[in-house]
Design an enzyme around this catalytic site. Structure first.
Site, PDB file in Angstrom:
ATOM      1  N   SER A 265       0.833  -1.196   0.000  1.00 26.64           N
ATOM      2  CA  SER A 265       0.000   0.000   0.000  1.00 26.64           C
ATOM      3  C   SER A 265       0.866   1.243   0.000  1.00 26.64           C
ATOM      4  O   SER A 265       2.057   1.197   0.287  1.00 26.64           O
ATOM      5  CB  SER A 265      -0.921   0.019   1.223  1.00 26.64           C
ATOM      6  OG  SER A 265      -0.169   0.417   2.352  1.00 26.64           O
ATOM      7  N   LYS A 266       0.213   2.329  -0.346  1.00 22.18           N
ATOM      8  CA  LYS A 266       0.924   3.596  -0.476  1.00 22.18           C
ATOM      9  C   LYS A 266       1.609   3.969   0.840  1.00 22.18           C
ATOM     10  O   LYS A 266       2.729   4.453   0.855  1.00 22.18           O
ATOM     11  CB  LYS A 266      -0.094   4.665  -0.856  1.00 22.18           C
ATOM     12  CG  LYS A 266       0.516   5.916  -1.425  1.00 22.18           C
ATOM     13  CD  LYS A 266      -0.582   6.836  -1.889  1.00 22.18           C
ATOM     14  CE  LYS A 266      -0.011   8.134  -2.400  1.00 22.18           C
ATOM     15  NZ  LYS A 266      -1.053   9.040  -2.820  1.00 22.18           N
TER      16      LYS A 266
END
Ligand code: GLU
Length: 487
Positions: A265-266
């Site tokens: 994920s970011k």
């Protein structure tokens, strides 16, 4: 796998952010599968989430695909330009009794779910607006409330099950009682483009089916977060295309896990393709690495795109999630960096340097530098780190000076400066510089491991470099003399 029709694959990103690495991987599989079979690869932009879709994201997705080199044969198609078509299919389904208008308000549906939860039931739409509810024959619909804009729901089969043989996961069965009557069309939001008000905006599961059908898609590779959507989609395929419709093959690839084992994920690091471009990775290395995160060809770790196309026949797709491994990606990139031509690396390094405000148009010099330094680098950023000293004065770190530019080597450094300053005795090339160094070593009774690190620290700011004569020959003579001037 027996193919019945010419292979047609697609990638269908939503422009609500950058091109995610997981999407890049399924794009690669879809592209490679089409290429392997001499088929076609379609790019479709799924922009029906009007509130979250942006032009910037569309641009970034197109740029990422271009950079990766995954050329599409058709498209990009934009779903928001196909509203009239979805509307027509919805009307067809309503006419056939396979879809219906639902006037339930959000508050009403909240209350419905609340009651279901209180009873310990699954929270599924209770078909209150479905005219011919098979589980409630003869029921009477509520009166149409004034002022409520209806959504359209698909009348999903209430019994039986949906089964498909997933290209990745094998046979999957989901019972229809697990899923409810999906919303397939919503009234257009206020900010929707012209035309939408008359036609409404389709939901993902509906638009994806109409498009895959219209675009003749034969194989769908996508992330396994869509497994639960597939039964709806298969039911819609059959409702729209008839019971005998030829379904596409579905292949659901497991998520890519981050280094810590949770979903990539970011928040946990870069997940966009362009971030890796900026960080100095080569597209062929990204594709090589991404390919292996969910697919294998024997023990092969390093391969070209051509090899992948030759090998990728839809088999050997991994069922379990792979973990993102930056060290392995760097290793793969280093391999492809070594294979890349010096001229191409020169261009990439020039871009990297320009982003640091270091401007050069000396492509020939950069190519020579790339040839010399590329074996030591994992990325073009590291390569640019090496090349920067050719254009920007270096300040040698104190600790390195103290360690290498010692009293013992000072006479040698002075002698070298003199020899290098003599334009007649020392031609400015690798051989000329090597001869000067050799003469100084003899004259001053020094050894190469004493003199060379001192020169390196003064000229390059670091004690380790490729062969000193080759490195010095990259600099203009006056820069080397200036670096040696204080000794
Ligand atoms: N727009 C969907 C997504 O980005 C596409 C899924 C699919 O390939 O069907 O997840």
């Amino acid at each position: 796998m027996t193919d019945r029709k010419p292979v047609r694959t697609r990638i269908a990103p939503s422009p609500t952010g950058f091109l995610h690495l997981g999407t890049a991987r399924t794009a690669l599989y879809s592209w490679a599968y089409a290429r392997h079979h001499g088929g076609r690869f379609v790019l479709r932009i799924e922009d029906t989430d009007v509130a979250r879709s942006t032009q910037e994201s569309v641009d970034q997705i197109l740029e990422s695909m271009r950079w990766l080199g995954l050329a599409h044969d058709e498209g990009p198609f934009f779903q928001m330009q196909r509203l009239e078509r979805y509307h027509a299919v919805v009307e067809q389904l309503i006419a056939q009794g396979r879809a219906y208008r639902c006037y339930a308000t959000p508050e009403e549906l909240d209350a419905m779910r609340e009651a279901q939860r209180a009873r310990g039931d699954k929270t599924l739409y209770d078909r209150r607006w479905r005219p011919d509810d098979p589980l409630n024959p003869g029921k009477r619909l509520p009166p149409v409330p004034p002022g409520v804009q209806p959504v359209v729901r698909f009348a999903n089969p209430v019994d039986g099950a949906v089964t498909w043989d997933d290209l990745v996961k094998g046979p999957i069965t989901i019972r229809n009682e697990e899923i409810d009557d999906l919303i397939i069309l919503r009234p257009a939001p206020d900010n929707a483009p012209a035309g939408a008000a008359a036609w409404g905006v389709p939901t993902y599961n509906f638009a994806v089916v109409v498009d895959d059908m219209d675009m003749g898609i034969t194989h769908v590779f996508r992330g396994d977060e869509h497994i639960n959507n597939t039964p709806w989609q298969i039911n819609l395929w059959r409702a729209i295309g008839g019971p005998g419709v030829e379904l596409p093959f579905f292949g659901h690839c497991p998520v890519i896990l981050g280094e810590d084992g949770s979903k990539l994920s970011k928040r946990r690091g870069a997940v966009s393709v362009t971030a890796y471009k900026d960080a100095g990775y080569l597209p062929e290395a990204m594709l090589n690495y991404l390919a292996r995160l969910g697919w294998s060809h024997g023990d092969d770790e390093l391969f070209s795109l051509e090899q992948m196309v030759q090998w990728f026949d839809g088999s050997h797709l991994a069922k379990s999630p792979a973990q993102w491994d930056p060290a392995k990606l760097a290793w793969v990139n280093a391999h492809h960096l070594k294979q890349a031509s010096d001229e191409r690396l020169a261009d990439l390094v020039r871009e990297q340097l320009a982003s640091r405000g270091v401007v050069t148009d000396d492509g020939a010099l950069l190519a020579r530098a790339a040839a010399l330094f590329k074996d030591r680098c994992s990325t073009t950023v590291e390569l640019a780190d090496w090349c920067e000293m050719l254009f920007v004065a270096v300040t040698p770190p104190e600790a390195e000076l103290a360690a290498h530019v010692t009293e013992v080597v000072l006479p040698g450094l002075r002698a070298l400066r003199e020899r290098l300053a003599d334009e007649v005795a020392t031609p400015w090339d690798k051989a000329g510089i090597a001869a000067a160094m050799k003469a100084v070593l003899a004259e001053c009774s020094l050894k190469m491991p004493q003199l060379a690190p001192a020169v390196r620290v003064l000229v390059c700011g670091r004690a380790q470099t490729p062969s000193i004569d080759a490195v010095l020959s990259l600099f203009p003579r006056h820069r080397v003399l200036a670096a040696l001037r204080h000794v």
